[in-house]
Design an enzyme around this catalytic site. Structure first.
Site, mmCIF file in Angstrom:
data_model
loop_
_atom_site.group_PDB
_atom_site.id
_atom_site.type_symbol
_atom_site.label_atom_id
_atom_site.label_comp_id
_atom_site.label_asym_id
_atom_site.label_seq_id
_atom_site.Cartn_x
_atom_site.Cartn_y
_atom_site.Cartn_z
ATOM 1 N N ARG A 175 -103.708 -21.315 -21.017
ATOM 2 C CA ARG A 175 -103.057 -21.839 -19.821
ATOM 3 C C ARG A 175 -103.093 -23.351 -19.845
ATOM 4 N NH1 ARG A 175 -106.703 -18.697 -17.062
ATOM 5 N NH2 ARG A 175 -107.507 -20.568 -16.084
ATOM 6 N N TYR A 200 -97.320 -18.524 -24.424
ATOM 7 C CA TYR A 200 -98.653 -17.929 -24.491
ATOM 8 C C TYR A 200 -99.142 -17.399 -23.152
ATOM 9 C CZ TYR A 200 -103.234 -17.098 -26.524
ATOM 10 O OH TYR A 200 -104.364 -16.495 -27.012
ATOM 11 N N GLY A 250 -100.602 -16.236 -19.739
ATOM 12 C CA GLY A 250 -100.109 -16.343 -18.379
ATOM 13 C C GLY A 250 -99.011 -17.359 -18.198
ATOM 14 N N LYS A 285 -100.795 -13.928 -13.778
ATOM 15 C CA LYS A 285 -101.411 -14.879 -12.849
ATOM 16 C C LYS A 285 -100.377 -15.508 -11.914
ATOM 17 C CE LYS A 285 -105.390 -14.561 -15.104
ATOM 18 N NZ LYS A 285 -106.497 -13.730 -14.638
ATOM 19 N N HIS A 325 -108.444 -12.236 -7.670
ATOM 20 C CA HIS A 325 -108.831 -12.244 -9.082
ATOM 21 C C HIS A 325 -110.115 -11.421 -9.198
ATOM 22 C CE1 HIS A 325 -110.020 -14.822 -12.812
ATOM 23 N NE2 HIS A 325 -109.303 -13.779 -13.170
ATOM 24 N N SER A 355 -114.695 -17.098 -15.250
ATOM 25 C CA SER A 355 -114.694 -16.768 -16.671
ATOM 26 C C SER A 355 -116.102 -16.901 -17.248
ATOM 27 C CB SER A 355 -113.733 -17.685 -17.428
ATOM 28 O OG SER A 355 -114.113 -19.036 -17.282
ATOM 29 N N CYS A 406 -118.563 -14.834 -17.127
ATOM 30 C CA CYS A 406 -119.630 -14.371 -16.237
ATOM 31 C C CYS A 406 -119.784 -12.855 -16.234
ATOM 32 C CB CYS A 406 -119.388 -14.873 -14.814
ATOM 33 S SG CYS A 406 -119.540 -16.660 -14.633
ATOM 34 N N ASP A 422 -109.040 -7.158 -13.780
ATOM 35 C CA ASP A 422 -108.694 -8.563 -13.572
ATOM 36 C C ASP A 422 -108.118 -8.890 -12.205
ATOM 37 O OD1 ASP A 422 -108.547 -11.234 -14.727
ATOM 38 O OD2 ASP A 422 -106.377 -10.990 -14.712
ATOM 39 N N SER A 440 -108.413 -16.233 -28.027
ATOM 40 C CA SER A 440 -107.580 -15.179 -28.609
ATOM 41 C C SER A 440 -107.609 -13.946 -27.713
ATOM 42 C CB SER A 440 -108.049 -14.851 -30.018
ATOM 43 O OG SER A 440 -109.416 -14.484 -30.037
ATOM 44 N N ARG A 441 -106.556 -13.145 -27.787
ATOM 45 C CA ARG A 441 -106.345 -12.100 -26.786
ATOM 46 C C ARG A 441 -105.958 -10.764 -27.393
ATOM 47 N NH1 ARG A 441 -107.248 -13.429 -21.195
ATOM 48 N NH2 ARG A 441 -107.568 -15.681 -21.193
ATOM 49 N N ASN A 457 -127.253 -3.482 -15.503
ATOM 50 C CA ASN A 457 -126.711 -3.934 -14.222
ATOM 51 C C ASN A 457 -126.418 -2.751 -13.296
ATOM 52 O OD1 ASN A 457 -126.880 -6.574 -15.115
ATOM 53 N ND2 ASN A 457 -124.760 -6.659 -15.785
#
Length: 659
Positions: free
Chosen positions: A134, A273, A275, A282, A302, A324, A326, A349, A440-441, A568
């Site tokens: 982004r 690329y 979003g 987004k 989000h 991000s 986290c 997301d 990378s995605r 968790n």
């Protein structure tokens, strides 16, 4: 043109409509609500405007809306006249169309087919080095009034930026095809769904939108029937002259991602690329939808969305916001370490939430796929995500193995001896650079996720909302808010530490309220006020509990105090017991925390002093942080809701009263 929805989709829509009307539905119930319960539902407080699905008249500021397909055709013709593509293709969303687009992308070199024995029907794209993420500095909110954008957004005057964009868009699609992509966020025709159209000259964007949204003719049927829709325009900004050869990843160094919230419109130029190009994600699902939600009384967030099933068989639904890095995706696909407890994925997301007539907050994941960060996703951290990527996936900027499969940092503990990196260059473990780009995605259908919940695309009533950041100091493992306003304060003060904390101090804080700082389409302080208003529409019994978590607190030696990952689940277990009111809580200056012995740590290698440190409250350090919060609030001036100023004052009072 008209294609009737199939039996499953009709059933989904009917169940969702019934759920939003029903006061008798409980997330812990096995049976659906009865007609009698629905009839006696207390109405929620009125909201500002009707939902977009309920509006029958076009918005005055959108000359195309409300004119059905004629309005859409007029807009397409207007854009084509400006951008001058060689041809126009109206996307149907069919399998045959997807196959042909993919075949052509492989033929022209923009996609590389992976070894079908390892990754069937999967492909690798390599972007230009200048187009990898982004571009927040070139992301604009073009509200009529600059104050409506707020200090955390880049504002541009709408008419001036339109003129600038018209200049760069002129002829920008020459030599290319203009694709018309009708899309739906949420099931087509669903009660929490929103439709739009993206015009783009990027086949990569078309293929990715087909994974991330519901695309095709059924959306056109909605437009033909007069349903309002969002306009989005995307150009790579890379026209081709006659006879000019194309490149594998066309883009332009000059980039714009412009949002016009008043007209429900997005214009993106220069980037192919993520979003920047998949405008339903987004741009629409958060920035534009947050404004629509503000106007109509709902929330576009989000947030991940999960279902927790207790050993007793009761179901609970939880939405959670994390900045991000986290642990957001890990929680969305968590595999429980606790016998009898199960977590199922609803979304990783984005979550949309709307008050129902029953006084509860109903939620849905509007996306149809996952667009996830690859590095750090591996067997040890997120086995569910790895299993989701078995095939039918578009990878972008990961490394290529010699056997035709993909690899990225964190996928396996030991890297292969040789790779071709994301730039297309030879790579070995001693290369001194990452093999995959850090951003990378992977793009993959949600339907492939092994932990996907049954009925995942239907609205669910929320039982809890969770906020979290990455904090080495101060913030306890888990804290429960005393009420909705206190929970909004939790969300407004989410932060992560940018630097290691010195003894007795907090590190430099990166503020990310509600994990929405880059994605809120209007003034963040007004957004906080909207959250408070939405809370007032909910019934006392139907209001979700709000919690704050911190998996990342460290001890004096710098090691993490909590094991995280599947463990968790123990924190989620305590939350569920609090929702059920089956365990008490202890008071702390920050909120409610587990009473001694109520957080199950049996079998964990967590020493008693480490457990105590996980919930320790250092008064002086927290008073210093309260001042940082006040300074942050002051950047928004008088628009900060008085309720949040009061929460800050109350926090200071409790800290000073603490021993």
């Amino acid at each position: 043109m008209t294609i009737a929805p199939d039996r499953k989709e009709r059933a989904t829509i009917e169940r969702a409509d019934a759920g939003l009307r029903s006061a008798g539905h409980r997330s812990t119930a096995a049976a659906p609500a009865t007609a009698t319960a629905a009839a006696t539902a207390p109405a929620s407080a009125p909201v500002a405007r009707a939902t977009r699905a309920e509006r029958t008249t076009p918005a005055a500021d959108n000359p195309y809306e409300g004119r059905g397909l004629a309005g859409l055709r007029a807009w397409v013709a207007e854009v084509a006249a400006l951008t001058t593509p060689d041809s126009i293709h109206w996307c149907t969303g069919s399998t045959a169309e997807n196959y042909e687009l993919t075949r052509q992308a492989v033929a022209d070199g923009s996609l590389l087919q992976l070894n079908p024995e390892w990754r069937p029907n999967s492909y690798l794209a390599r972007s230009a080095a200048s187009d990898v993420a982004r571009v927040e500095a070139r992301t604009f909110i073009c509200s009529a009034d600059e104050a409506d954008a707020g200090p955390t957004n880049n504002w541009r005057e709408p008419s001036a930026l339109r003129a600038e964009l018209e200049g760069v868009l002129a002829g920008s699609m020459r030599g290319r095809t203009l694709y018309v992509v009708p899309f739906s966020l949420g099931p087509v025709g669903g009660p929490l769904s929103l439709i739009g159209v993206q015009l783009t000259d990027s086949p990569y964007a078309v293929l990715s939108m087909g994974i991330m949204t519901r695309t095709g003719d059924r959306v056109l049927d909605q437009i033909a029937a007069g349903t309002p829709w969002v306009r989005t325009l995307h150009s790579l900004g890379a026209p081709l002259e006659e006879g000019q050869s194309d490149v594998a990843w066309p883009c332009n160094d000059d980039k714009y991602i412009a949002h016009f919230p008043d007209t429900r419109e997005v214009i993106s130029y220069g980037s192919g690329y993520g979003g920047n190009a998949l405008l339903a994600k987004k741009c629409v699902a958060l920035r534009i939808a947050s404004v629509i939600g503000r106007d109509e009384g709902w929330l576009a967030e989000h947030m991940l969305l999960i279902r927790i099933t207790s050993p007793e068989g009761n179901r609970y639904h939880v939405a959670a916001a994390f900045p991000s890095a986290c642990g957001k995706t890990n929680l969305a696909m968590l595999r429980s370490s606790r016998p009898g407890w199960r977590v199922e994925t609803l979304g990783d997301d984005i979550t949309w939430m709307k008050p129902g007539a029953d006084g509860r907050l109903w939620a849905i994941n509007p996306e149809a796929g996952f667009f996830g960060v690859a590095p750090g996703t591996g067997e040890a951290t997120n086995r569910t995500a790895v299993e989701t990527l078995w095939g039918n996936t578009i990878f972008t900027n990961v490394a290529l193995r010699d056997d035709g499969d993909v690899w990225w940092e964190g996928l396996t503990e030991t890297p292969p001896a040789h790779l071709v990196d994301w730039r297309g260059e030879h790579w070995t473990p001693d290369a001194g650079r990452p093999a995959a780009h850090p951003n990378s995605r992977f793009t993959v259908s949600a339907s492939q996720c092994p932990t996907l919940a049954e009925g995942w695309d239907e609205p669910v009533a929320l039982d809890a909302i969770v906020f979290g950041g990455r904090r080495a100091t101060n913030v306890p493992l888990v804290t429960e808010a005393s009420d909705w306003a206190n929970g909004v304060f939790f969300g407004a003060t989410i932060s992560s530490e940018k630097t290691a904390a010195a003894e007795g101090t907090v590190g430099e804080l990166r503020r990310d309220p509600f994990a929405m700082l880059p994605f809120c389409g209007y003034n963040m302080a007004d957004y906080w006020a909207h959250w408070l208003r939405v809370g007032r529409t909910l019934s006392p019994a139907g209001t979700p509990k709000i919690f704050q978590v911190n998996w990342f607190r460290k001890g004096e030696d710098g090691s993490f105090l909590w094991p995280g990952f599947g463990e968790n689940m123990r924190v989620l277990e305590w939350m569920v017991r609090r929702i059920e009111r089956s365990v008490p809580a202890a008071q702390s200056p920050l909120g409610l925390v587990p009473a001694p012995g109520d957080l199950n740590v049996d079998g964990l290698d967590v020493a008693p002093d480490a457990l105590a440190e996980l919930f320790a409250v250092d008064r002086e350090s927290w008073l210093a942080e309260a001042q940082l919060t006040e300074d942050f609030f002051d950047t928004f001036g008088t628009r900060v809701p008085a309720a949040l100023r009061a929460e800050l004052a109350a926090l200071r009072y409790r800290l000073r009263q603490a021993e």
